[in-house]
Scaffold this motif. Sequence first.
Motif, short mmCIF file in Angstrom:
data_model
loop_
_atom_site.label_atom_id
_atom_site.label_comp_id
_atom_site.label_asym_id
_atom_site.label_seq_id
_atom_site.Cartn_x
_atom_site.Cartn_y
_atom_site.Cartn_z
N GLY A 154 -10.87 -9.62 11.38
CA GLY A 154 -11.79 -10.48 12.12
C GLY A 154 -13.16 -10.55 11.48
O GLY A 154 -13.31 -10.93 10.32
N SER A 155 -14.17 -10.16 12.23
CA SER A 155 -15.56 -10.25 11.75
C SER A 155 -15.97 -9.08 10.87
O SER A 155 -17.10 -9.04 10.38
N PHE B 218 0.83 -1.20 0.00
CA PHE B 218 0.00 0.00 0.00
C PHE B 218 0.87 1.25 0.00
O PHE B 218 1.95 1.27 0.60
N PRO B 219 0.41 2.31 -0.64
CA PRO B 219 1.20 3.55 -0.72
C PRO B 219 1.29 4.27 0.63
O PRO B 219 0.42 4.11 1.50
N ASP B 220 2.33 5.05 0.80
CA ASP B 220 2.52 5.86 2.01
C ASP B 220 1.33 6.80 2.23
O ASP B 220 0.70 7.27 1.28
N GLU B 221 1.06 7.08 3.51
CA GLU B 221 0.17 8.16 3.93
C GLU B 221 -1.19 8.09 3.23
O GLU B 221 -1.67 9.06 2.66
N THR B 222 -1.82 6.92 3.32
CA THR B 222 -3.10 6.68 2.64
C THR B 222 -4.29 6.77 3.58
O THR B 222 -5.37 7.18 3.18
N PHE B 223 -4.11 6.39 4.84
CA PHE B 223 -5.24 6.22 5.76
C PHE B 223 -5.22 7.25 6.88
O PHE B 223 -4.21 7.41 7.56
N ARG B 224 -6.34 7.91 7.09
CA ARG B 224 -6.44 8.86 8.20
C ARG B 224 -6.67 8.12 9.52
O ARG B 224 -6.31 8.63 10.59
N LEU B 225 -7.24 6.92 9.45
CA LEU B 225 -7.53 6.15 10.66
C LEU B 225 -7.14 4.71 10.44
O LEU B 225 -7.48 4.10 9.42
N ILE B 226 -6.39 4.14 11.40
CA ILE B 226 -6.08 2.72 11.43
C ILE B 226 -6.50 2.18 12.79
O ILE B 226 -6.06 2.69 13.83
N TYR B 227 -7.35 1.17 12.76
CA TYR B 227 -7.77 0.47 13.99
C TYR B 227 -7.26 -0.95 13.91
O TYR B 227 -7.45 -1.64 12.90
N LEU B 228 -6.61 -1.42 14.99
CA LEU B 228 -6.05 -2.76 15.01
C LEU B 228 -6.46 -3.48 16.29
O LEU B 228 -6.32 -2.95 17.39
N ASP B 229 -6.95 -4.70 16.11
CA ASP B 229 -7.33 -5.57 17.22
C ASP B 229 -6.60 -6.89 17.02
O ASP B 229 -7.19 -7.88 16.59
N PRO B 230 -5.28 -6.92 17.29
CA PRO B 230 -4.48 -8.11 16.98
C PRO B 230 -4.74 -9.23 17.97
O PRO B 230 -5.31 -9.02 19.05
N PRO B 231 -4.30 -10.45 17.65
CA PRO B 231 -4.37 -11.54 18.63
C PRO B 231 -3.53 -11.18 19.84
O PRO B 231 -2.57 -10.41 19.74
N PHE B 232 -3.86 -11.76 20.99
CA PHE B 232 -3.19 -11.37 22.22
C PHE B 232 -1.95 -12.23 22.47
O PHE B 232 -0.91 -12.02 21.89
N GLY C 32 -3.15 11.59 10.72
CA GLY C 32 -3.83 10.34 11.02
C GLY C 32 -3.64 9.85 12.45
O GLY C 32 -2.76 10.32 13.19
N THR C 33 -4.45 8.84 12.81
CA THR C 33 -4.48 8.30 14.17
C THR C 33 -4.52 6.78 14.13
O THR C 33 -5.25 6.18 13.33
N LEU C 34 -3.75 6.15 15.03
CA LEU C 34 -3.76 4.70 15.22
C LEU C 34 -4.46 4.37 16.53
O LEU C 34 -4.16 4.98 17.57
N TYR C 35 -5.37 3.41 16.49
CA TYR C 35 -6.00 2.83 17.68
C TYR C 35 -5.56 1.37 17.77
O TYR C 35 -5.85 0.58 16.87
N LEU C 36 -4.87 1.00 18.84
CA LEU C 36 -4.41 -0.37 19.05
C LEU C 36 -5.15 -0.96 20.24
O LEU C 36 -5.01 -0.50 21.37
#
Length: 289
Positions: A247-248, A29-43, A108-112
């Motif tokens: 995920g879902s 994916f190209p640089d600086e594409t998403f204003r928001l990234i949400y990630l819910d990785p495995p624990f 942009g903002t990351l939510y982990l």
Amino acid sequence: MPAENSETWPRGGNDLVVQGDNLAVIRDFPDETFRLIYLDPPFNTGRAQSRQSSAMVRSETGDRVGFKGQRYETVKGTLYGYDDEFADYWEFLEPRLREAWRLLTPDGTLYLHLDYREVHYAKVMLDALFGRECFLNEIIWAYDYGARSRRKWPSKHDTILVYVKDPSGYFFDSRGVDREPYMAPGLVTAEKAALGKLPTDVWWHTIVSPTGREKTGYPTQKPEGVLRRIVQASSAPGDWVLDFFAGSGTTGAVAQSLGRRFVLVDENPEAVAVIRRRLGERDTLSYLS
């Protein structure tokens, strides 16, 4: 916007669901594409090991050059035999978070989204990758459902770490967020009580009901109400939203309902099948594998 010659980005700017290894996919994916990234990785993984790990920290005097000429220095440390095999988890998560930083727009903002097992170590990792000054919030999502321990305080919350790409110029729309009732409406004016209050960094929200309309049967499904608040605050209509632990597909369902564009990535074919049933088929949505 995404490069037109990208093999993994659909021509025409469609919303996208990709089945595949998320690190391999997002590297295209190209640089600086998403204003928001949400990630819910495995624990956690449940095995104990110890090994040395390293992280790259942005530094004006660093000996390595990275994204857009940014200079970095290497910080090494030892992680000692955690029950959840944290050393392996670090090695798994760190390159994906590095890609998330690259893919965020300047505002942009990351939510982990993690639980108590890993969140404290992830905070240290994100401080190294983004810079401590880019830490915006620690959100506590509290719920009251499920089994009760009699030998400790029952664990009934998750933690969502919020980091921005640029602490002096990030997007946050508090006016776009659904307001919630005051806990003590008698202590405020009638006008304020009727309007409701802006949420704080503690979010009381039930889990997905086993009998509710949202239920997909996917074991780690998160409620739309939690994602709705995130998408409302940290993106605007028409913005691109990324979730590469899809995920879902809750992120996509919420983004679609709020007029945002989205990309979802998951390696699990069962997850992609759930997403396909949930989001359906339409001309502006592409599925790739």
